[in-house]
Design a protein around this motif. Structure first.
Motif, PDB file in Angstrom:
ATOM      1  N   CYS A 191       0.840  -1.200   0.000  1.00 36.81           N
ATOM      2  CA  CYS A 191       0.000   0.000   0.000  1.00 36.81           C
ATOM      3  C   CYS A 191       0.870   1.244   0.000  1.00 36.81           C
ATOM      4  CB  CYS A 191      -0.931   0.010   1.217  1.00 36.81           C
ATOM      5  SG  CYS A 191      -1.916   1.529   1.328  1.00 36.81           S
ATOM      6  N   GLY A 192       0.874   1.958  -1.119  1.00 37.60           N
ATOM      7  CA  GLY A 192       1.541   3.233  -1.234  1.00 37.60           C
ATOM      8  C   GLY A 192       0.555   4.384  -1.254  1.00 37.60           C
ATOM      9  N   GLN A 193      -0.575   4.190  -0.567  1.00 34.18           N
ATOM     10  CA  GLN A 193      -1.567   5.266  -0.434  1.00 34.18           C
ATOM     11  C   GLN A 193      -1.359   5.957   0.892  1.00 34.18           C
ATOM     12  OE1 GLN A 193      -4.168   6.805  -2.408  1.00 34.18           O
ATOM     13  NE2 GLN A 193      -3.671   8.117  -0.677  1.00 34.18           N
ATOM     14  N   GLY A 194      -0.916   7.221   0.855  1.00 35.79           N
ATOM     15  CA  GLY A 194      -0.698   7.975   2.078  1.00 35.79           C
ATOM     16  C   GLY A 194      -1.990   8.335   2.778  1.00 35.79           C
ATOM     17  N   VAL A 195      -1.848   8.802   4.020  1.00 40.26           N
ATOM     18  CA  VAL A 195      -3.007   9.052   4.882  1.00 40.26           C
ATOM     19  C   VAL A 195      -3.231  10.548   5.070  1.00 40.26           C
ATOM     20  CG1 VAL A 195      -2.646   6.874   6.083  1.00 40.26           C
ATOM     21  CG2 VAL A 195      -1.579   8.963   6.989  1.00 40.26           C
ATOM     22  N   ALA A 196      -4.393  10.878   5.622  1.00 42.55           N
ATOM     23  CA  ALA A 196      -4.730  12.276   5.895  1.00 42.55           C
ATOM     24  C   ALA A 196      -3.817  12.838   6.981  1.00 42.55           C
ATOM     25  CB  ALA A 196      -6.186  12.385   6.329  1.00 42.55           C
ATOM     26  N   PRO A 197      -3.403  14.097   6.847  1.00 44.79           N
ATOM     27  CA  PRO A 197      -2.566  14.719   7.879  1.00 44.79           C
ATOM     28  C   PRO A 197      -3.266  14.774   9.239  1.00 44.79           C
ATOM     29  CG  PRO A 197      -2.580  16.032   5.856  1.00 44.79           C
ATOM     30  CD  PRO A 197      -3.641  14.985   5.705  1.00 44.79           C
ATOM     31  N   ALA A 198      -2.474  14.951  10.286  1.00 45.61           N
ATOM     32  CA  ALA A 198      -3.022  14.996  11.637  1.00 45.61           C
ATOM     33  C   ALA A 198      -3.984  16.166  11.825  1.00 45.61           C
ATOM     34  CB  ALA A 198      -1.882  15.084  12.650  1.00 45.61           C
ATOM     35  N   ALA A 199      -3.757  17.246  11.083  1.00 48.26           N
ATOM     36  CA  ALA A 199      -4.617  18.429  11.214  1.00 48.26           C
ATOM     37  C   ALA A 199      -5.839  18.382  10.303  1.00 48.26           C
ATOM     38  CB  ALA A 199      -3.809  19.694  10.921  1.00 48.26           C
ATOM     39  N   ALA A 200      -5.971  17.336   9.517  1.00 52.48           N
ATOM     40  CA  ALA A 200      -7.069  17.247   8.545  1.00 52.48           C
ATOM     41  C   ALA A 200      -8.310  16.687   9.223  1.00 52.48           C
ATOM     42  CB  ALA A 200      -6.670  16.395   7.349  1.00 52.48           C
ATOM     43  N   THR A 201      -9.068  17.539   9.844  1.00 50.76           N
ATOM     44  CA  THR A 201     -10.307  17.140  10.499  1.00 50.76           C
ATOM     45  C   THR A 201     -11.496  17.739   9.759  1.00 50.76           C
ATOM     46  OG1 THR A 201     -10.342  19.064  11.969  1.00 50.76           O
ATOM     47  CG2 THR A 201      -9.134  17.107  12.725  1.00 50.76           C
ATOM     48  N   ILE A 202     -12.643  17.131   9.960  1.00 48.50           N
ATOM     49  CA  ILE A 202     -13.870  17.666   9.374  1.00 48.50           C
ATOM     50  C   ILE A 202     -14.124  19.077   9.893  1.00 48.50           C
ATOM     51  CG2 ILE A 202     -16.383  17.410   9.330  1.00 48.50           C
ATOM     52  CD1 ILE A 202     -15.955  14.380   9.206  1.00 48.50           C
ATOM     53  N   THR A 236       2.374  18.130   7.097  1.00 50.29           N
ATOM     54  CA  THR A 236       3.588  18.555   7.791  1.00 50.29           C
ATOM     55  C   THR A 236       4.676  17.500   7.670  1.00 50.29           C
ATOM     56  OG1 THR A 236       3.038  17.522   9.923  1.00 50.29           O
ATOM     57  CG2 THR A 236       2.156  19.743   9.503  1.00 50.29           C
ATOM     58  N   GLY A 237       5.890  17.892   8.031  1.00 47.57           N
ATOM     59  CA  GLY A 237       6.980  16.939   8.091  1.00 47.57           C
ATOM     60  C   GLY A 237       6.715  15.832   9.092  1.00 47.57           C
ATOM     61  N   GLU A 238       6.039  16.168  10.186  1.00 43.32           N
ATOM     62  CA  GLU A 238       5.686  15.146  11.182  1.00 43.32           C
ATOM     63  C   GLU A 238       4.775  14.082  10.573  1.00 43.32           C
ATOM     64  OE1 GLU A 238       6.406  14.617  14.454  1.00 43.32           O
ATOM     65  OE2 GLU A 238       7.943  16.173  14.404  1.00 43.32           O
ATOM     66  N   ASP A 239       3.814  14.513   9.740  1.00 43.28           N
ATOM     67  CA  ASP A 239       2.938  13.545   9.068  1.00 43.28           C
ATOM     68  C   ASP A 239       3.746  12.595   8.200  1.00 43.28           C
ATOM     69  OD1 ASP A 239       0.413  14.608   9.998  1.00 43.28           O
ATOM     70  OD2 ASP A 239       0.666  16.255   8.577  1.00 43.28           O
ATOM     71  N   MET A 240       4.725  13.136   7.482  1.00 40.64           N
ATOM     72  CA  MET A 240       5.542  12.312   6.598  1.00 40.64           C
ATOM     73  C   MET A 240       6.417  11.353   7.396  1.00 40.64           C
ATOM     74  SD  MET A 240       6.542  14.952   3.519  1.00 40.64           S
ATOM     75  CE  MET A 240       7.438  13.677   2.634  1.00 40.64           C
ATOM     76  N   ALA A 241       6.941  11.814   8.532  1.00 38.71           N
ATOM     77  CA  ALA A 241       7.813  10.964   9.342  1.00 38.71           C
ATOM     78  C   ALA A 241       7.051   9.786   9.948  1.00 38.71           C
ATOM     79  CB  ALA A 241       8.461  11.787  10.453  1.00 38.71           C
ATOM     80  N   ARG A 242       5.764  10.001  10.267  1.00 38.74           N
ATOM     81  CA  ARG A 242       4.987   8.951  10.929  1.00 38.74           C
ATOM     82  C   ARG A 242       4.547   7.839   9.984  1.00 38.74           C
ATOM     83  NH1 ARG A 242       2.773  13.254  14.226  1.00 38.74           N
ATOM     84  NH2 ARG A 242       1.264  13.698  12.576  1.00 38.74           N
ATOM     85  N   TRP A 243       4.465   8.140   8.678  1.00 39.77           N
ATOM     86  CA  TRP A 243       3.867   7.175   7.738  1.00 39.77           C
ATOM     87  C   TRP A 243       4.939   6.436   6.948  1.00 39.77           C
ATOM     88  CZ3 TRP A 243       3.992   6.218   2.529  1.00 39.77           C
ATOM     89  CH2 TRP A 243       3.034   5.317   2.036  1.00 39.77           C
ATOM     90  N   GLN A 244       4.656   5.176   6.627  1.00 44.74           N
ATOM     91  CA  GLN A 244       5.468   4.426   5.674  1.00 44.74           C
ATOM     92  C   GLN A 244       4.598   3.398   4.974  1.00 44.74           C
ATOM     93  OE1 GLN A 244       8.558   1.998   7.546  1.00 44.74           O
ATOM     94  NE2 GLN A 244       7.520   2.233   9.502  1.00 44.74           N
TER      95      GLN A 244
END
Length: 596
Positions: free
Chosen positions: A77-88, A247-255
């Motif tokens: 799965c190379g589908q990234g996720v929504a950022p931490a700040a991406a809320t409804i 954010t960079g934090e979002d990128m660091a958390r995901w793989q």
């Protein structure tokens, strides 16, 4: 049977992709001793260069593969996720009732780069520098620009000059849109990849070097540049300016992650797809519905076949709207949806005349969710987007929203390794180019709903329900076939026709690809502005007046498309004796299969 081109066959290796240069690049890797995984990664990065209007390294890619040495078939799965700040609530506070189809605010974590490097690390044999060399070469020294790419860039030239100027240096050389067929370069992207190779270094194991490049992307200079740029307020499809949430934090958390495919058996074949975070199970449901309707006894060249396929897909896609979403966040009753009993009950709804109703099945316990989901359906007031390809929008100005597309790649090597991948997203028409990196971000967040309580509702850390959906099929338990296509919501519709022609019709791959195609627009689009066109279907004129007239008499609201205009399917197959085959559609005169 006459075909537009010969079906490629051999024993050493085969590649089929949506661009002839990419097919040759991947084949070249096989010739140098690489395996299918090395070849796929080299091809994947080259696609970002020669089809820049259709995919990029900050996009996403689902990959299905079979590793012959390990005898395992898996999904990467190379589908990234929504950022931490991406809320409804954040989007609502911005006055938005939908995620815009373009701009920084629609970006999720980039997934393609890490997925390709994970595949290379775990299953390939070559160094990163080797597989990136062709892509770097074409970015640095140039390639003949596709006419479609030139048109896409010209369409957004004014927007690049006035709203997203960070990309003008690359996409408007000399301040003008490039011409199709002329030499086009992206030295900034080449420099980014060269720096990633340099940061990988030469010390330690091959795997360690690849991981250092992954770190540089996820937590190093790439993530830092994206983090800084995403804070900029820029125009998007809402007609307003918004900053990004990534954010960079979002990128660091995901793989990228591995998982088992979702499967269904059909006439001696086992079809493997991604989970319901993608639309892949729609194809499985459609096959089971058609099997319940006795499709094996239906003339695949007749009007009744087209009718049954369209009606089955209406039911399957209605279930997609009601039930599919990231299973890490939403309960998806996949076992029920893929059961024979459920297929039989749903098939009973199919009548001789076409339906114009969106009819999801009701799984016990999900009644309220289904009702809430159906309340979100919007009927299209214009056909401008509906009859297009249907990938993420190509422009951020509402009056000129245009559909995009994506790319595809299939590889089989002499050892029986198989890879099929559908990269997409991260192109300069739907997102501003990141300064200093040479590529744009994706816009996949537009596939989320801003209504709470749905399987596709937006939530931090959640995968959008992607349309990207490659296929891997086993014949009597033996890995045999890979295929896929660009085309958004149409991807599984066109692949369904290909598989039925191959499995039930006994056609060669090339013959199956050359015949006319059709697809439904009945259900809500996965892309902004998320509208449905009830009862509407598109059919290539090459089906003939008599067929089209009969389907209209049965109630289908048909839009007749020019011949050779639907789908960009490619496919590859391995026989039990080791003979390999590959085929590519003649549509758009771009896809190519190679091998020996």
């Amino acid at each position: 049977m006459f075909t537009t081109r010969p079906e490629i066959s051999g024993t050493f290796g085969v590649v089929a992709s949506t661009h002839w240069i990419v097919s040759q690049v991947a084949m070249g890797v096989l010739e140098r001793g690489g395996n299918a995984f090395d070849a796929a990664v080299a091809g994947g990065f080259t696609l970002c260069v020669v089809e820049p209007h259709l995919c990029g390294p900050a996009g996403e890619v689902p990959i299905l593969f079979h590793d012959a040495a390990r005898d395992e078939t898996r999904v990467l799965c190379g589908q990234g996720v929504a950022p931490a700040a991406a809320t409804i609530d954040h989007f609502r506070d911005q006055g938005l009732d939908m995620v815009p189809g373009s701009g920084l605010i629609a970006a999720v974590v980039p997934g393609a780069f890490d997925a390709w490097l994970t595949l290379l690390r775990d299953h390939g044999t070559m160094d990163l520098a080797e597989v990136l060399a062709p892509a770097i070469g074409y970015a640095l020294n140039g390639h003949p620009l596709l006419p479609g790419a030139a048109r896409a860039i010209a369409d957004v030239a004014d927007a690049l000059r006035t709203e997203w100027p960070s990309g003008a240096e690359i996409w408007l050389p000399g301040s003008m849109p490039p011409k199709g067929g002329t030499l086009f370069r992206n030295p900034i992207l080449a420099a980014t990849w060269q720096r990633l190779v340099a940061e990988a270094g030469t010390q330690g194991s091959r795997e360690a070097r690849i991981d250092r490049a992954r770190h540089a992307w996820r937590q190093g200079f790439v993530a830092e540049a994206i983090d800084a740029f995403a804070r900029t307020e820029l125009m998007d499809a809402s007609g307003e300016r918004h900053a990004g949430l990534l954010t960079g934090e979002d990128m660091a958390r995901w793989q990228a992650t591995y998982e088992d495919p979702v499967i269904a058996d059909f006439h001696g074949w086992t079809i493997c797809k991604t989970g319901p975070w993608g639309q892949g199970p729609v194809l499985l449901q459609s096959l089971l519905l058609l099997d319940a309707m006795g499709i094996a006894d239906i003339d695949l060249a007749g009007a009744n076949f087209v009718h049954l396929a369209l009606e089955a897909q209406k039911l399957a896609f209605a279930d997609r709207e009601a039930y599919y979403g990231d299973p890490d966040f939403a309960a998806v009753p996949m076992e029920t949806l893929l059961s024979r009993g459920y297929a039989l009950s749903r098939a009973a709804l199919i009548r001789p005349d076409a339906s114009d109703a969106l009819r999801p099945g009701i799984v016990p316990g999900f009644e309220e969710q289904v009702a809430r989901g159906m309340a979100q359906v919007r009927v299209a007031t214009s056909e401008a987007a509906g009859i297009g390809i249907g990938e993420p929008t190509m422009m951020h100005l509402k009056p000129t929203l245009k559909p995009g597309d994506t790319v595809h790649l299939d590889v089989i090597d002499r050892w029986g390794n198989m890879v099929t991948a559908t990269p997409s997203g991260g192109w300069p028409q739907s997102s501003p180019t990141v300064p200093g990196l040479g590529f744009a971000l994706n816009t996949r967040a537009q596939m989320f709903w801003l209504e709470p309580g749905l399987p596709g509702s937006l939530a931090p850390g959640k995968r959008p329900r992607t349309t990207l959906t490659p296929t891997l099929a086993l014949h009597q338990g033996r890995p045999a076939l890979v295929c896929g296509t660009p085309g958004g919501d149409q991807q599984d519709q066109w692949q369904l026709v290909l598989l039925l022609r191959r499995i039930l019709g006994g056609m060669t791959l090339q013959a199956a690809l050359d015949l006319p195609l059709f697809h439904s627009l009945h259900f809500p689009s996965s892309f902004y502005p998320r509208e449905a066109m009830p009862g509407v279907a598109v059919i290539e004129e090459s089906y003939g007046d008599a067929m089209i007239s009969e389907l209209r008499q049965r109630g289908h609201d048909l839009r007749v498309a020019p011949a050779w205009s639907a789908g960009r399917l490619t496919a590859a197959e391995r026989d039990a004796d080791g003979v390999l085959h590959a085929a590519a559609t003649p549509r758009l005169m771009q896809a190519y299969a190679v091998g020996r």
